[in-house]
Motif scaffolding. Structure first.
Motif, short mmCIF file in Angstrom:
data_model
loop_
_atom_site.label_atom_id
_atom_site.label_comp_id
_atom_site.label_asym_id
_atom_site.label_seq_id
_atom_site.Cartn_x
_atom_site.Cartn_y
_atom_site.Cartn_z
N GLU A 75 0.82 -1.21 0.00
CA GLU A 75 0.00 0.00 0.00
C GLU A 75 0.86 1.26 0.00
O GLU A 75 0.58 2.21 -0.74
N ILE A 76 1.88 1.25 0.82
CA ILE A 76 2.76 2.43 0.87
C ILE A 76 3.51 2.58 -0.44
O ILE A 76 3.68 3.70 -0.94
N SER A 77 3.94 1.49 -1.02
CA SER A 77 4.62 1.56 -2.32
C SER A 77 3.69 2.14 -3.38
O SER A 77 4.10 2.98 -4.20
N ASN A 78 2.43 1.72 -3.37
CA ASN A 78 1.45 2.25 -4.33
C ASN A 78 1.23 3.75 -4.11
O ASN A 78 1.14 4.51 -5.08
N GLN A 79 1.14 4.16 -2.86
CA GLN A 79 0.95 5.58 -2.56
C GLN A 79 2.14 6.41 -3.05
O GLN A 79 1.96 7.50 -3.61
N LEU A 80 3.34 5.91 -2.83
CA LEU A 80 4.53 6.63 -3.27
C LEU A 80 4.62 6.70 -4.79
O LEU A 80 5.00 7.74 -5.35
N THR A 81 4.25 5.63 -5.45
CA THR A 81 4.23 5.63 -6.91
C THR A 81 3.20 6.63 -7.44
O THR A 81 3.48 7.37 -8.39
N ASP A 82 2.04 6.67 -6.79
CA ASP A 82 1.01 7.64 -7.19
C ASP A 82 1.49 9.07 -6.98
O ASP A 82 1.22 9.95 -7.80
N LYS A 83 2.20 9.30 -5.88
CA LYS A 83 2.75 10.64 -5.62
C LYS A 83 3.70 11.05 -6.74
O LYS A 83 3.67 12.19 -7.21
N GLN A 84 4.54 10.12 -7.16
CA GLN A 84 5.49 10.41 -8.23
C GLN A 84 4.76 10.74 -9.53
O GLN A 84 5.11 11.70 -10.23
N LYS A 85 3.75 9.95 -9.87
CA LYS A 85 3.01 10.18 -11.11
C LYS A 85 2.27 11.51 -11.07
O LYS A 85 2.29 12.26 -12.06
N THR A 86 1.64 11.80 -9.96
CA THR A 86 0.91 13.06 -9.82
C THR A 86 1.86 14.25 -9.93
O THR A 86 1.55 15.24 -10.61
N ALA A 87 3.01 14.15 -9.27
CA ALA A 87 3.99 15.24 -9.33
C ALA A 87 4.49 15.42 -10.75
O ALA A 87 4.66 16.55 -11.22
N ASP A 88 4.71 14.32 -11.46
CA ASP A 88 5.18 14.40 -12.84
C ASP A 88 4.15 15.09 -13.74
O ASP A 88 4.51 15.95 -14.57
N GLU A 89 2.88 14.75 -13.57
CA GLU A 89 1.82 15.38 -14.36
C GLU A 89 1.73 16.87 -14.06
O GLU A 89 1.59 17.69 -14.97
N LYS A 90 1.82 17.23 -12.78
CA LYS A 90 1.74 18.65 -12.41
C LYS A 90 2.93 19.42 -12.95
O LYS A 90 2.79 20.58 -13.36
N ILE A 91 4.09 18.79 -12.95
CA ILE A 91 5.30 19.45 -13.48
C ILE A 91 5.11 19.74 -14.96
O ILE A 91 5.44 20.84 -15.44
N LYS A 92 4.57 18.76 -15.70
CA LYS A 92 4.34 18.98 -17.13
C LYS A 92 3.36 20.13 -17.37
O LYS A 92 3.57 20.97 -18.24
N GLU A 93 2.29 20.16 -16.57
CA GLU A 93 1.31 21.25 -16.70
C GLU A 93 1.95 22.61 -16.41
O GLU A 93 1.72 23.58 -17.14
N LEU A 94 2.74 22.66 -15.34
CA LEU A 94 3.38 23.92 -14.98
C LEU A 94 4.40 24.37 -16.01
O LEU A 94 4.55 25.57 -16.27
N GLU A 95 5.10 23.42 -16.61
CA GLU A 95 6.06 23.79 -17.65
C GLU A 95 5.35 24.35 -18.88
O GLU A 95 5.84 25.29 -19.51
N GLN A 96 4.20 23.79 -19.23
CA GLN A 96 3.42 24.34 -20.35
C GLN A 96 2.94 25.74 -20.02
O GLN A 96 3.02 26.65 -20.85
N LYS A 97 2.45 25.92 -18.81
CA LYS A 97 1.98 27.24 -18.37
C LYS A 97 3.14 28.24 -18.37
O LYS A 97 2.99 29.37 -18.80
N LYS A 98 4.29 27.78 -17.92
CA LYS A 98 5.47 28.64 -17.86
C LYS A 98 5.91 29.06 -19.26
O LYS A 98 6.22 30.23 -19.50
N SER A 99 5.90 28.14 -20.20
CA SER A 99 6.31 28.49 -21.57
C SER A 99 5.33 29.49 -22.18
O SER A 99 5.74 30.43 -22.88
N TYR A 100 4.03 29.32 -21.90
CA TYR A 100 3.03 30.28 -22.38
C TYR A 100 3.29 31.67 -21.78
O TYR A 100 3.26 32.68 -22.48
N LEU A 101 3.56 31.70 -20.48
CA LEU A 101 3.82 32.99 -19.82
C LEU A 101 5.10 33.64 -20.34
O LEU A 101 5.16 34.86 -20.51
N GLU A 102 6.11 32.83 -20.61
CA GLU A 102 7.37 33.38 -21.15
C GLU A 102 7.14 33.98 -22.52
O GLU A 102 7.68 35.05 -22.84
N ARG A 103 6.33 33.31 -23.35
CA ARG A 103 6.00 33.88 -24.66
C ARG A 103 5.23 35.18 -24.51
O ARG A 103 5.45 36.14 -25.25
N SER A 104 4.35 35.21 -23.55
CA SER A 104 3.56 36.41 -23.30
C SER A 104 4.45 37.57 -22.85
O SER A 104 4.26 38.71 -23.28
#
Length: 122
Positions: A75-104
């Motif tokens: 269970e703890i291994s699954n939770q940690l894996t989920d944390k990693q996946k969620t963080a990775d998805e949020k990082i991708k979203e923030l990088e897209q947002k950041k690139s849009y803001l930099e262009r702006s």
């Protein structure tokens, strides 16, 4: 007649400058959030590697507030894996947002330059 043009130019310039400063602050905030998520991701990865090295019979506890709850290793291994996946998805979203803001920001800088050059040309 030059005074109204100067006032319009000054107003437009201050609006663009305020917009540019706002976007630059948002870019810095996105950078900070990305750094925080990367640290969270590394922490989860290190914890997961330590937990997987433990024998299956080891009791594993999850910290919840000021107490600890007995959890299975899986269970703890699954939770940690989920944390990693969620963080990775949020990082991708923030990088897209950041690139849009930099262009702006770049567009706002270009607009300011154009305004100044057109003013000099007059």
């Amino acid at each position: 007649m030059a005074a109204p043009i100067d006032l319009e130019l000054k107003k437009a310039f201050t609006e663009l400058q305020a917009k540019m400063i706002d976007r630059q602050q948002k870019v810095k905030l996105a950078d900070l959030q990305i750094d925080q998520l990367i640290r969270l991701q590394k922490h989860a990865k290190l914890t997961l590697s330590e937990i997987t090295a433990l024998p299956d019979s080891t009791r594993v506890y999850e910290g919840v507030g000021r107490m600890f709850i007995l959890q299975s290793k899986e269970e703890i291994s699954n939770q940690l894996t989920d944390k990693q996946k969620t963080a990775d998805e949020k990082i991708k979203e923030l990088e897209q947002k950041k690139s849009y803001l930099e262009r702006s920001v770049k567009e706002a800088e270009d607009n300011i330059r154009e305004m100044l050059l057109s003013r000099r040309a007059q």
